[in-house]
Design a protein around this motif. Structure first.
Motif, PDB file in Angstrom:
ATOM      1  N   HIS A   1      25.039  77.956   9.592  1.00 43.91           N
ATOM      2  CA  HIS A   1      25.065  76.657   8.903  1.00 43.91           C
ATOM      3  C   HIS A   1      24.905  75.582   9.975  1.00 43.91           C
ATOM      4  O   HIS A   1      25.765  75.424  10.835  1.00 43.91           O
TER       5      HIS A   1
ATOM      6  N   ALA B   1      29.309  70.600  10.580  1.00 42.28           N
ATOM      7  CA  ALA B   1      29.410  72.015  10.204  1.00 42.28           C
ATOM      8  C   ALA B   1      30.696  72.677  10.715  1.00 42.28           C
ATOM      9  O   ALA B   1      31.379  73.353   9.945  1.00 42.28           O
ATOM     10  N   PRO B   2      31.053  72.526  11.990  1.00 40.32           N
ATOM     11  CA  PRO B   2      32.264  73.204  12.480  1.00 40.32           C
ATOM     12  C   PRO B   2      33.539  72.819  11.729  1.00 40.32           C
ATOM     13  O   PRO B   2      34.474  73.611  11.645  1.00 40.32           O
TER      14      PRO B   2
ATOM     15  N   ARG C   1      33.968  72.778   8.728  1.00 38.20           N
ATOM     16  CA  ARG C   1      34.086  73.596   7.514  1.00 38.20           C
ATOM     17  C   ARG C   1      34.503  75.033   7.816  1.00 38.20           C
ATOM     18  O   ARG C   1      34.488  75.887   6.931  1.00 38.20           O
ATOM     19  N   LEU C   2      34.893  75.310   9.055  1.00 38.43           N
ATOM     20  CA  LEU C   2      35.258  76.677   9.447  1.00 38.43           C
ATOM     21  C   LEU C   2      36.387  77.240   8.581  1.00 38.43           C
ATOM     22  O   LEU C   2      36.280  78.366   8.084  1.00 38.43           O
TER      23      LEU C   2
ATOM     24  N   ALA D   1      33.910  84.432  10.635  1.00 41.58           N
ATOM     25  CA  ALA D   1      33.164  83.199  10.894  1.00 41.58           C
ATOM     26  C   ALA D   1      33.630  82.572  12.191  1.00 41.58           C
ATOM     27  O   ALA D   1      34.787  82.727  12.595  1.00 41.58           O
ATOM     28  N   SER D   2      32.717  81.846  12.840  1.00 37.87           N
ATOM     29  CA  SER D   2      33.011  81.135  14.079  1.00 37.87           C
ATOM     30  C   SER D   2      32.273  79.807  14.080  1.00 37.87           C
ATOM     31  O   SER D   2      31.226  79.670  13.448  1.00 37.87           O
ATOM     32  N   ALA D   3      32.813  78.870  14.822  1.00 35.03           N
ATOM     33  CA  ALA D   3      32.144  77.601  15.066  1.00 35.03           C
ATOM     34  C   ALA D   3      31.760  77.587  16.541  1.00 35.03           C
ATOM     35  O   ALA D   3      32.573  77.910  17.401  1.00 35.03           O
TER      36      ALA D   3
ATOM     37  N   LEU E   1      28.021  76.586  12.500  1.00 37.30           N
ATOM     38  CA  LEU E   1      28.980  77.455  11.859  1.00 37.30           C
ATOM     39  C   LEU E   1      28.263  78.768  11.584  1.00 37.30           C
ATOM     40  O   LEU E   1      27.170  78.762  10.997  1.00 37.30           O
ATOM     41  N   THR E   2      28.823  79.876  12.036  1.00 39.37           N
ATOM     42  CA  THR E   2      28.170  81.171  11.848  1.00 39.37           C
ATOM     43  C   THR E   2      29.117  82.139  11.159  1.00 39.37           C
ATOM     44  O   THR E   2      30.330  82.031  11.282  1.00 39.37           O
TER      45      THR E   2
END
Length: 117
Positions: free
Chosen positions: A50, A55-56, A58-59, A76-78, A83-84
């Protein structure tokens, strides 16, 4: 019985490389699936990136959405403004159900029609 899989992609924003991902798996399918660093017994996998302002932040929201999907492990990670998330599932059907549930709640709009067929 034997597998050779290669997946490689790049995400650029404004011409600048912001994410690169590469995966190469070769060998007996059972061995690949059993390796903890590969799929740890799962046979289906997906990745999500994302890239959007904030974005981060929304982790926590994404991690909450990843929890509780039967047959699916996800995390998930920021990182660097992105954001992944990674998903590994026991089968493709479980993976698809989890992806539809997560993306359906995470996105601002509806999923593309092909995801709902």
């Amino acid at each position: 019985r034997e597998a050779a899989f290669r997946d490689q992609w790049r995400l650029r924003i404004g011409g600048e490389l912001v994410w690169a991902d590469a995966l190469r798996l070769v060998g007996p399918v059972a061995d690949i699936a059993a390796r903890p660093a590969c799929f740890g017994g799962g046979i289906a996998a997906a990745a999500m990136v994302h890239a959007a302002p904030g974005a981060p932040a929304r982790l926590g929201e994404l991690r909450a959405l990843l929890a509780g999907h039967d047959g699916v492990e996800a995390a998930a990670s920021a990182l660097d403004g992105l954001l992944t998330a990674r998903f590994v599932a026991r089968d493709g059907r479980a993976l698809r159900r989890a992806l539809i549930a997560v993306l359906g709640r995470f996105r601002a709009g509806p999923l593309p029609r092909v995801w709902t067929l």
